[in-house]
Design an enzyme around this catalytic site. Structure first.
Site, short mmCIF file in Angstrom:
data_model
loop_
_atom_site.label_atom_id
_atom_site.label_comp_id
_atom_site.label_asym_id
_atom_site.label_seq_id
_atom_site.Cartn_x
_atom_site.Cartn_y
_atom_site.Cartn_z
N MET A 113 24.08 34.47 39.22
CA MET A 113 24.31 33.11 38.73
C MET A 113 25.56 32.46 39.31
O MET A 113 25.86 31.32 38.99
CB MET A 113 24.41 33.13 37.20
CG MET A 113 23.07 33.24 36.52
SD MET A 113 22.10 31.73 36.72
CE MET A 113 20.50 32.29 36.10
N HIS A 143 30.63 47.26 43.07
CA HIS A 143 30.59 46.88 41.65
C HIS A 143 31.25 47.95 40.78
O HIS A 143 31.54 49.05 41.25
CB HIS A 143 29.15 46.66 41.19
CG HIS A 143 28.55 45.36 41.67
ND1 HIS A 143 27.94 45.24 42.89
CD2 HIS A 143 28.51 44.14 41.09
CE1 HIS A 143 27.53 44.00 43.04
NE2 HIS A 143 27.86 43.31 41.97
N HIS A 144 31.44 47.62 39.52
CA HIS A 144 32.07 48.52 38.55
C HIS A 144 31.23 49.78 38.34
O HIS A 144 30.04 49.82 38.65
CB HIS A 144 32.27 47.79 37.21
CG HIS A 144 31.01 47.18 36.68
ND1 HIS A 144 30.10 47.88 35.90
CD2 HIS A 144 30.48 45.93 36.84
CE1 HIS A 144 29.09 47.10 35.59
NE2 HIS A 144 29.29 45.91 36.14
N LYS A 147 27.63 49.83 36.40
CA LYS A 147 26.44 49.14 36.88
C LYS A 147 25.33 50.14 37.16
O LYS A 147 25.54 51.15 37.85
CB LYS A 147 26.75 48.34 38.14
CG LYS A 147 25.59 47.47 38.61
CD LYS A 147 26.02 46.52 39.72
CE LYS A 147 24.87 45.67 40.21
NZ LYS A 147 24.29 44.81 39.14
#
Length: 254
Positions: A113, A143-144, A147
């Site tokens: 988004m 990413h963290h 995820k």
């Protein structure tokens, strides 16, 4: 005033959305849905199941889990309300459910988004067209450590959009171990998981004696929330159809 139902309201993104819309004069959260409804004391009524919702709403914003997308979509179709899907990790069959629903309701779906990410995708497509297949293309996403899906939905979205400019002639490679030398028609996609990285996508165009890099870095989850709010405002008045960030960017640039 746009009245929305927030699915996944007690998740990390759901709480960011809730905070962002708390004083928004144009968008009001009428109710929320979450599998753990008592986790937070929200300023709106929170239900465990979508079938329990009593409040009337104009639109459902989904930031939950792919497992529940079919039920959420059917709820929107049955009640004639618009749907914004920000949930990632959807299967091909779930995408088809969304496609069919878009014949009856206005439906907005994006694997990411962030407005900036989607502008980045357009930059990558233009680069791929200009380079005419003469540069090797690789994607690295970070990413963290919580995820679950890998590669990220965004990395796959970037790869597919680039591939579409090249007659879908590229083969996606997710692990080069044991594969030998790189073939010209391959696109490598690599995943890194660690710490609290909100999200980073690096697209590398490697040519002879020169390299072009296009990178998007999300410094917080707010960028995704802001994009979701833009999507809500964009689709609220739309007729039935399947919309995405391309449509939003086109309207904002017109």
């Amino acid at each position: 005033m746009i009245n929305i139902l927030l699915n996944g309201c007690n998740g990390k993104m759901g709480q960011v959305i809730s905070d962002m819309l708390a004083d928004n004069p144009n968008i009001h959260i009428t109710a929320g849905i979450d599998t753990n409804p008592d986790k937070f004391s929200n300023y709106y009524k929170t239900y465990k199941d979508i079938d329990e919702v009593k409040e009337k709403t104009d639109l459902l914003l989904d930031f939950s889990h792919a497992d529940g997308i079919n039920k959420v979509t059917q709820y929107c179709v049955d009640n004639g309300i618009a749907l914004v899907v920000a949930t990632t990790g959807l299967s091909q069959s779930q995408h088809e459910v969304l496609r069919q629903a878009s014949e009856k309701i206005a439906l907005f779906q994006s694997a990411n988004m962030s407005y900036g990410v989607n502008v980045t995708i357009e930059l990558c497509k233009n680069a791929a067209k200009a380079l005419k297949g003469e540069f090797d293309i690789e994607i690295i996403e970070k990413h963290h450590n919580e995820k679950k899906d890998a590669p990220s939905g965004t990395a796959l979205m970037i790869a597919k959009e680039i591939n579409s400019t090249m007659n879908n002639g590229l083969e996606f490679i997710y692990d080069r171990y044991g594969k030998g030398a790189r073939k010209h028609n391959e696109m490598g996609i690599y995943s890194l998981r660690g710490g609290t990285i909100p999200g980073e996508h690096l697209i590398v165009f490697a040519g002879k004696d020169e390299i072009i890099e296009i990178k998007h870095t999300a410094l917080s989850r707010k960028v995704f929330a802001e994009g979701a709010v833009k999507a809500v405002e964009f689709i609220a008045e739309k007729k039935p159809g399947y919309y995405n960030m391309k449509d939003l960017i086109k309207e904002m640039c017109s």
